[in-house]
Design an enzyme around this catalytic site. Structure first.
Site, mmCIF file in Angstrom:
data_model
loop_
_atom_site.group_PDB
_atom_site.id
_atom_site.type_symbol
_atom_site.label_atom_id
_atom_site.label_comp_id
_atom_site.label_asym_id
_atom_site.label_seq_id
_atom_site.Cartn_x
_atom_site.Cartn_y
_atom_site.Cartn_z
ATOM 1 N N GLY A 89 3.287 2.650 10.641
ATOM 2 C CA GLY A 89 4.227 3.743 10.423
ATOM 3 C C GLY A 89 5.028 4.138 11.649
ATOM 4 O O GLY A 89 5.686 5.172 11.658
ATOM 5 N N SER B 17 4.156 -1.810 10.176
ATOM 6 C CA SER B 17 5.624 -1.866 10.303
ATOM 7 C C SER B 17 6.214 -3.224 9.935
ATOM 8 O O SER B 17 7.170 -3.686 10.559
ATOM 9 C CB SER B 17 6.059 -1.454 11.718
ATOM 10 O OG SER B 17 5.754 -0.087 11.941
ATOM 11 N N ASN C 88 0.857 -1.185 0.000
ATOM 12 C CA ASN C 88 0.000 0.000 0.000
ATOM 13 C C ASN C 88 0.895 1.238 0.000
ATOM 14 O O ASN C 88 1.509 1.563 1.008
ATOM 15 C CB ASN C 88 -0.894 -0.031 1.252
ATOM 16 C CG ASN C 88 -1.681 1.257 1.444
ATOM 17 O OD1 ASN C 88 -1.774 2.082 0.531
ATOM 18 N ND2 ASN C 88 -2.249 1.429 2.625
ATOM 19 N N HIS D 280 -9.372 1.251 5.568
ATOM 20 C CA HIS D 280 -8.038 1.426 6.146
ATOM 21 C C HIS D 280 -8.153 2.390 7.335
ATOM 22 O O HIS D 280 -8.943 3.337 7.293
ATOM 23 C CB HIS D 280 -7.067 1.976 5.093
ATOM 24 C CG HIS D 280 -5.638 1.940 5.554
ATOM 25 N ND1 HIS D 280 -5.131 2.869 6.426
ATOM 26 C CD2 HIS D 280 -4.638 1.060 5.306
ATOM 27 C CE1 HIS D 280 -3.867 2.565 6.691
ATOM 28 N NE2 HIS D 280 -3.537 1.474 6.019
ATOM 29 N N GLU E 292 -4.561 -4.606 10.985
ATOM 30 C CA GLU E 292 -3.508 -3.598 11.117
ATOM 31 C C GLU E 292 -3.723 -2.823 12.414
ATOM 32 O O GLU E 292 -4.522 -1.877 12.449
ATOM 33 C CB GLU E 292 -3.559 -2.615 9.945
ATOM 34 C CG GLU E 292 -3.364 -3.259 8.593
ATOM 35 C CD GLU E 292 -2.912 -2.241 7.556
ATOM 36 O OE1 GLU E 292 -1.857 -2.455 6.967
ATOM 37 O OE2 GLU E 292 -3.613 -1.228 7.354
HETATM 38 P P1 13P Z 1 3.568 0.656 7.504
HETATM 39 O O1 13P Z 1 4.061 -0.664 6.924
HETATM 40 O O2 13P Z 1 4.249 1.838 6.948
HETATM 41 O O3 13P Z 1 3.539 0.592 8.999
HETATM 42 O O4 13P Z 1 2.018 0.796 7.040
HETATM 43 C C1 13P Z 1 1.150 -0.258 7.223
HETATM 44 C C2 13P Z 1 -0.131 0.045 6.520
HETATM 45 O O5 13P Z 1 -0.897 0.889 6.950
HETATM 46 C C3 13P Z 1 -0.415 -0.670 5.272
HETATM 47 O O6 13P Z 1 -1.722 -0.472 4.846
#
Ligand code: 13P
Length: 254
Positions: free
Chosen positions: A173, A211, A9, A95, A167
């Site tokens: 992030g 992450s 993504n 999301h 998630e």
């Molecule tokens: P990161 O891998 O940057 O933590 O993001 C995860 C995410 O939200 C994927 O949809």
């Protein structure tokens, strides 16, 4: 048998050049990937065409968001039928960034899931708790409610198209990944919720996101109920993304 999927993504990142370079590289590397993983790239909508042009059919393509309405006077929105028309196989729905910044409720998620399914596209339905909710001991109940409400309009013959991504918001992030054990526990809990609502729980692909990096993907993907990953930041770095795709063990899941 469940589909093993690693999806990147890109969120609101990237460029036309990145679409060309990264997808070409990933596709070339895929020739030597024999672990049965389905690789999907989910760029900003404006770059979907560039990614499709490079995908050569061996890389799946998705969108990050769709409208809950079929068509009409909804300026700025993208219809699920258009996503299908262009040749995308997947659409993210719900999301946590959509829930947080654009007020997407479980009701809206359910409407979008219904619309996406009607267009013949597979929804990747995102669920996950905040840090506050986890610390209050509510993680499982929050995620269970998101699963139940977000999927309440799925018909009995549509389950094979559903993909769920767990998630945890606190892991997105932040560099803080859920431990493989915590992620496995939640995936197992999600499967129980799916069984309770009459879904074929054992055949639905559950992805983990938050992450995921080249150095932690293997431990996550080794867990029995984790069928793949939804990758944010690391999906923008071609070598890292390919390395994550390679971390999927061979053999079947489920
Ligand atoms: P990161 O891998 O940057 O933590 O993001 C995860 C995410 O939200 C994927 O949809």
């Amino acid at each position: 048998m469940r589909r093993k999927i690693v999806a990147g993504n890109w969120k609101m990142n990237g460029s036309s050049d990145l679409a060309k370079q990264l997808v070409g590289y990933v596709r070339a590397e895929l020739d030597t990937l024999d672990n049965g993983v389905e690789v999907v790239i989910i760029p900003p909508a404006l770059y979907v065409r560039d990614v499709l042009d490079q995908s050569g059919g061996s890389v799946g393509v998705g969108v990050q968001n769709v409208s809950q309405w079929a068509s009409g006077a909804y300026t700025g929105e993208t219809a699920a039928d258009m996503v299908k028309d262009l040749g995308c196989g997947y659409a993210l729905v719900g999301h946590s960034e959509r829930r947080q910044y654009f007020g997407e409720s479980d009701e809206v998620v359910a409407a979008k899931v219904e619309r996406v399914l009607a267009s013949g596209v597979a929804p990747v339905v995102c669920v996950g708790e905040t840090l506050e909710q986890r610390e209050a001991g509510e993680a499982e109940s929050v995620v269970a409610a998101q699963v139940q409400q977000g999927l309440c309009r799925v018909a009995a013959d549509q389950w094979s198209s559903i993909v769920i991504a767990y998630e945890p918001v606190w892991a997105i992030g932040t560099g803080k990944t859920a431990t493989a054990e915590d992620a496995q526990n939640m995936h197992s809990a999600i499967r129980k919720v799916l069984a309770d609502i009459g879904a074929p729980a054992e055949s639905i692909s559950l992805l983990y996101g938050g992450s995921v990096k080249a150095d932690n993907a293997a431990a996550l993907f080794a867990e029995p109920d984790i069928d793949g990953g939804l990758i944010g930041g690391a999906s923008l770095i071609a070598e890292d993304f390919v390395s994550i795709c390679r971390s999927m063990p061979a053999g079947t899941k489920g």
